[in-house]
Design an enzyme around this catalytic site. Structure first.
Site, short mmCIF file in Angstrom:
data_model
loop_
_atom_site.label_atom_id
_atom_site.label_comp_id
_atom_site.label_asym_id
_atom_site.label_seq_id
_atom_site.Cartn_x
_atom_site.Cartn_y
_atom_site.Cartn_z
N GLU A 29 0.49 -10.99 5.05
CA GLU A 29 -0.53 -10.59 6.00
C GLU A 29 -1.87 -11.28 5.67
OE1 GLU A 29 0.02 -6.73 6.91
OE2 GLU A 29 2.01 -6.79 7.69
N GLU A 59 6.56 -5.56 8.03
CA GLU A 59 6.87 -5.34 6.64
C GLU A 59 8.28 -5.67 6.47
OE1 GLU A 59 4.43 -4.20 8.27
OE2 GLU A 59 2.72 -4.32 7.23
N PHE A 82 -1.23 -2.39 1.38
CA PHE A 82 -1.18 -0.80 0.78
C PHE A 82 0.19 -0.44 0.56
CE2 PHE A 82 -5.16 -1.54 2.92
CZ PHE A 82 -6.16 -0.57 2.49
N HIS A 128 -3.25 5.73 3.63
CA HIS A 128 -3.72 4.46 2.96
C HIS A 128 -3.89 4.78 1.16
CE1 HIS A 128 -4.32 2.72 6.87
NE2 HIS A 128 -4.52 1.69 6.49
C1 LIG Z 1 2.48 -1.36 9.35
C2 LIG Z 1 0.99 -1.92 8.97
N1 LIG Z 1 0.80 -3.12 8.43
C3 LIG Z 1 -0.47 -3.88 8.41
C4 LIG Z 1 -1.52 -3.10 8.38
C5 LIG Z 1 -2.96 -3.61 8.03
N2 LIG Z 1 -3.52 -3.73 9.22
C6 LIG Z 1 -4.24 -2.87 9.88
S1 LIG Z 1 -5.07 -3.37 11.39
C7 LIG Z 1 -4.19 -4.91 11.22
C8 LIG Z 1 -4.27 -5.85 12.26
C9 LIG Z 1 -3.66 -5.27 13.72
O1 LIG Z 1 -3.78 -6.35 14.59
P1 LIG Z 1 -3.56 -5.79 16.06
O2 LIG Z 1 -2.48 -4.94 16.39
O3 LIG Z 1 -3.83 -6.90 17.01
O4 LIG Z 1 -4.87 -4.78 16.40
P2 LIG Z 1 -6.38 -5.17 16.38
O5 LIG Z 1 -6.77 -4.96 14.91
O6 LIG Z 1 -6.45 -6.38 16.89
O7 LIG Z 1 -6.94 -4.13 17.21
C10 LIG Z 1 -3.46 -4.95 10.00
C11 LIG Z 1 -2.53 -6.03 9.63
C12 LIG Z 1 -1.29 -1.47 9.09
N3 LIG Z 1 -2.31 -0.78 9.26
N4 LIG Z 1 -0.01 -1.22 9.20
#
Ligand SMILES: Cc1ncc(C[n+]2csc(CCOP(=O)(O)OP(=O)(O)O)c2C)c(N)n1
Ligand SMILES: Cc1ncc(C[n+]2csc(CCOP(=O)(O)OP(=O)(O)O)c2C)c(N)n1
Ligand SMILES: [Mg+2]
Ligand SMILES: [Mg+2]
Lengths: 325, 342, 325, 342
Positions: A29, A59, A82, A128
């Site tokens: 990502e 993932e 993470f 995390h």
């Molecule tokens: C399983 C997982 N993968 C990656 C992350 C890292 N991460 C945190 S927020 C985010 C983006 C999420 O996008 P969205 O679901 O559209 O929510 P937004 O942040 O736009 O509110 C990512 C990739 C995570 N927290 N959990």
């Protein structure tokens, strides 16, 4: 030699390997924007979006696709962001990647590197902050790497990318800004299973890895001032791990203290302590000892988070107590 | 082969200008699969085959029709019910039987068994013991093909139960986002083990889900090898030509229990009887007859398949057990697998 | 007392708890037809399809939904079929179930029981044979149970269902047909963290759990005939584990042998061996020892699968070797 | 509050017979959320708040409009970007601020922080640090409500990036198969961290996927609190009435970076400028003006929200650190958490 940070070292390693071998590519990502910690910053400019590939928040697919792509002859580096999020891809990593070579009778190999940044870092809280290296050490088929310095992060990541088996590559988030000398030679690799003796000493052996090595190094200074000569061993890789180096050191010192950031219960420190106790009972002047986190999730409040970390003072106290017996 | 597969439901007029040779080829493939499954079941009864066997009896038309359009360098990923797919992709039948017997010379020298049957030499990248796990691996295999600029494709076969696990979503999304050469084939036999899949599946099912991910889907009678053959004849070249992922939803039926040990008491006898009348082998034989093939020629194919399996069974039985050293081989290049154990 | 098999005992336990507490329900694939091993056979007739619920093949949802349903005041028993498939629900189990109570500051509890049958069994090969109990013992917030007898399977499953925290309940597939006496009293519970001394002895302590307990018991007989008196301890639960009982026994015998089916490297045996070595160095007459599986995936061929199992003969040899030193 | 939110895009005629009181309520909720986020960011800059803050600035209308229709006994599950939802569900603002400060008296006494903000006393079952994980938990919470025969419902809010993870499929399938009272709300801000979600999303997106699982979906402008309010006004009673799961796809925009540390250089200045002109707070204020509310009354609400946050900030700053014993509390009932560590 160049002076680089731990994070830059990993970037250099990946760039060198991608130049050397067109089969190497990275996927995860936000990689196109450098990745969450900037480990991939700038790489897209040199290698383009096909080899520095963005991924959906999937993932299981990132690791699963890496497995398939590896079976077909490419060498993917799969970024988990993470290590905690790798828990969304455990079937792919443990049931698929780790077992494919064996259960298919050697018909295939799965040369993937799964990057899983570990560790307590800036109040990141329970989801995390984990360090689950002992899990992977327990899984046949996986290589487990935990670098503690910029030089090792470069040399070990290069070895991981060249490895024909799946590697769980665990960088410590707290070490990203750490500076150190890094070899320029693109053929300088750090081999798996060879520990580094950070400091020689005759009184007590401390075995550690990842960020805790630096805490132990400080403790060793303090102890030296107090007349206790510590031999500090940085394992660097947990599987394979340098049993010979640890046994040789403890044979000499007669004392073993294992220091880890992870939860101590069923942590990898238990494997080291048990192995030494099994093999060197006679040589031990006192019982082996482990220091690690208590068996609690990582809390958010900095004051509480800190209370779970093994502090220099704890290492010093434990060592001094061991010297008395 | 079960005598019940002799009485076959009326099928209406045979399609004109049948490619009889091609159809005979499918017939033989299906007979070999059927005979292989029967031999595997017998092996389990004879205690020379172990673990669980998931027979594909009744589903042979999907394997034959789809794999008939794949090249040797195309890649196939399958499930726990993978014998048929593996055979149809061209794997060595003797080596497969030896694998089930856990012998030297098995596709994996006895280390994988039925649920991990694989023959990488013909592009068969493995059955899988974890439902739906093959879908993301397939997406990745196709990702590699695209990176390599090869014109081979990936065919990923899974069951109707697999569409309720996350990797189905993640794998299809991945294949579409990266525009990869994958043909997804959902072998819909109506059951997930003892459960009627539809009772645990929301919405309209496999095709609707694929379409919601931008992947066109074709729905067919998977017990009609002609229908499967025709669908694959269109889909495989499309995928190879760069059209991106495609989805084939093939309706079929599992004529045996989930495993060879499952009496399948959870379904009415009448239902199974009715399904036996749609046995794809009986149906292809009916077509061959209509196309003018003689009973003798048909019988000859049956004899050939059964004879081949008799030989394979005997060969596997006579094969040596794997050397114990194999237990410690092919784990990984580094580290002593004996670890701290001994 | 009734004579029942290990599998019947679990069925009795679940039925009793479902009668006692309407909040208890079970969910998993094929439960309506008794579940893959028949652990739930007949229960749907008494409790109906709402409380003995079928599930789609959605392990992440089975565990994740159990977490949500538990937070809302029900007590779900989530069936994983084979512990290997729980690897499809690790985020839900480790990041969610195990941490919720803590990271939400005690605002909630997650009383779920995740049933994960473990072990090598009838050539089930690499993806249907794992024993990953040490993983869960390493995770704060989880209880880990590994019953070895019908009586314990009844008493411990009942305790698990009544426990207010998430329990990973690991039955051994090889023990399903094992018969034994089972208490009828629906209030007879087996507490967590209390080991069972299967056999008393003065020469050597063997610590084991799950199916290996029976191998050790046979070995103890053989050793007794050879004049070696083994004290055999069945841990029954790995978290909490009965450290006091193990230390007391080794203090007496001066010798510890840990026997596990799981991969020895970073297995729970390391925790036990390390703990004893840390606390009883002086009392130990010889180095602690572990027996377990080598670090290889489980192969299919019976001949190869058997070669990974710790055999009675290995236990006997190891014990005799330890007596010599 | 940013002055940029003063210039607002033309909105056309105001809907007739506006419920001004209700709209003012939403306005205040949105202002409190905005002020809370700004205070959180300030706290991070002042080094009294830690970890990562994911502000919902620009997305306040979804939280206000949806939660405005939930009862206290209804259940809410949120994401890493959960402050707004939590406030709108009725959580104690002071306790939330103390939580971000890692202090005693925080919603979790400082053990969870921003990414695990939760207030079970008002049915807010937690933000979640794992994208998409809340979806299966929500399905289970609704499963419990159904088992208990309660008429409360579950509202599960997640982002557009969450629809590419397996639990989205498994959770929606589960909710539909068991016919559970869940309102799924996809807060579509166009981004998943630094990635434009559509570049990694196959097919038509959230609504199409929900529909393929048999769950009706409504798509709205999530920056128009009236539109959100109206949609929720229909959906919440439907779900409560036993219609089964429903899906709301709300289009919005993240006016800040992904975290407060993210400068969001990956999007053009013009794009962000244009989006600021669609700031939902500016838009609701425009509606209130059109409805005849005085500038003074609007300004008074702003002052009230900001004053409340000033107090909360000061209160949190003055609050004691959690007792160190809390580090070992609420782990589990059995076993010594100190394990072998000390
Ligand atoms: C399983 C997982 N993968 C990656 C992350 C890292 N991460 C945190 S927020 C985010 C983006 C999420 O996008 P969205 O679901 O559209 O929510 P937004 O942040 O736009 O509110 C990512 C990739 C995570 N927290 N959990
Ligand atoms: C993740 C996972 N869950 C459960 C199982 C157990 N299991 C094996 S096959 C099967 C049914 C699969 O149904 P389907 O996908 O329709 O394939 P079919 O057996 O009908 O060919 C189940 C539940 C498994 N192997 N993997
Ligand atoms: Mg099926
Ligand atoms: Mg988003």
């Amino acid at each position: 030699m160049t002076v680089a940070t731990y994070i830059e070292a990993s970037r250099l390693a990946l760039a060198e390997e991608m130049r050397r071998d067109p089969k190497v590519w990275a996927v995860g990502e936000d990689l196109g924007r450098g990745g969450v910690f900037g480990q991939y910053r700038g790489l897209i400019d040199e290698f383009g979006p096909v080899r520095i590939a963005d991924a959906p928040i999937s993932e299981a697919a990132i690791v699963g696709a890496a497995v398939g792509a590896a079976m077909m002859g490419t060498r993917p580096v799969a970024e988990m962001r993470f290590s905690d999020f790798a828990l969304c891809a455990i079937d792919e990593l443990v049931n698929q990647a780790a077992k494919a070579r064996y259960m298919f009778g050697g018909q295939t190999r799965v040369p993937i590197v799964v990057r899983e940044p570990i560790g307590m870092w800036r109040s990141s809280a329970a989801q995390h902050s984990q360090s689950l290296e002992s899990w992977y050490a327990h899984i046949p088929g996986l290589v487990v790497v935990c670098p503690s310095t910029p030089a090792d992060n470069k040399g070990l990541l290069k070895s991981a990318i060249r490895c024909d088996d799946p590697v769980v590559y665990m960088e410590h988030k707290g070490l990203w800004p750490l500076e150190g000398e890094v070899p320029d030679d693109p053929e300088h690799l750090v081999p798996f299973g060879v520990a580094k003796t950070v400091r020689e000493g005759r009184d007590l052996t401390i075995v550690s890895w990842s960020a805790q090595v630096h805490v132990c190094a400080k403790a060793a200074e303090t102890l030296a001032a107090a007349g206790v000569e510590v031999e500090l061993i940085d394992l660097r890789t947990l599987w394979p791990w340098d049993k010979a180096a640890v046994l040789a050191s403890v044979e000499k010192t007669g004392r073993l203290l294992v220091v880890q950031e992870a939860v101590s219960v069923a942590g990898f420190g238990a494997e080291i302590a048990a192995t030494v106790a099994e093999n060197l009972h006679r040589a031990l002047k006192t019982g082996v000892r482990r220091l690690g986190a208590p068996r609690v999730p990582v809390p958010y409040a900095p004051s509480l988070e800190t209370s779970l970390r093994v502090a220099e003072s704890q290492v010093v106290e434990a060592a001094q107590a061991m010297m008395k017996t | 082969m079960s005598s019940r597969s002799q009485s076959v439901a009326a099928l209406g007029p045979a399609p004109t200008n049948l490619d009889v040779e091609r159809l005979s080829g499918h017939h033989l493939t299906m007979l070999r699969i059927r005979a292989f499954e029967e031999a595997a079941i017998r092996g389990l009864q004879d205690k020379v085959v172990f673990g669980a066997i998931h027979p594909s009896i009744g589903q042979e038309a999907v394997a034959a029709g789809v794999c008939g359009h794949l090249r040797r360098d195309d890649v196939l990923l399958s499930t726990h019910r993978g014998h048929g797919h593996t055979l149809a992709k061209g794997a060595d039948l003797n080596a497969m039987m030896r694998e089930l017997f856990g012998r030297e010379g098995g596709t994996s020298n006895g280390k994988g068994g039925s649920m991990h049957i694989a023959d990488f030499s013909v592009g068969m990248l493995g059955a899988n013991g974890v439902v739906s796990a093959n879908i993301v691996i397939a997406a990745g295999a196709a990702h590699a093909l695209k990176l390599q600029g090869r014109d081979a494709i990936v065919c990923c076969i899974f069951g109707d139960g697999a569409i309720n696990r996350g990797p189905f979503l993640e794998g299809l999304n991945w294949a579409k986002v990266f525009d990869l050469p994958v043909l997804f084939v959902c072998e819909d036999n109506g059951f997930a083990a003892t459960t009627r899949t539809r009772t645990m599946t929301a919405g309209e099912g496999p095709s609707a889900r694929a379409r919601s991910l931008g992947i066109p889907s074709v729905e067919i009678d998977g017990n009609d090898v002609l229908a499967v053959d025709e669908a694959a004849r269109d889909l495989v070249p499309a995928v190879r030509g760069g059209a991106g992922p495609r989805f084939l939803h093939a309706h079929t039926y599992r004529l045996t229990g989930h495993t060879s040990m499952d009496a399948a008491a959870y379904r009415p006898k009448e239902e199974v009887e009715a399904r036996w009348r749609l046995d794809p082998i009986a149906r292809v034989e009916e077509l061959l007859r209509q196309a003018g093939l003689s009973e003798g020629a048909i019988e000859a194919q049956r004899r050939a398949a059964n004879a081949e399996l008799e030989r394979a069974y005997a060969d596997a039985l006579a094969a040596p057990l794997p050397d114990n050293a194999r237990a410690f081989a092919d784990v990984q290049d580094v580290g002593d697998p004996r670890g701290e154990a001994f």
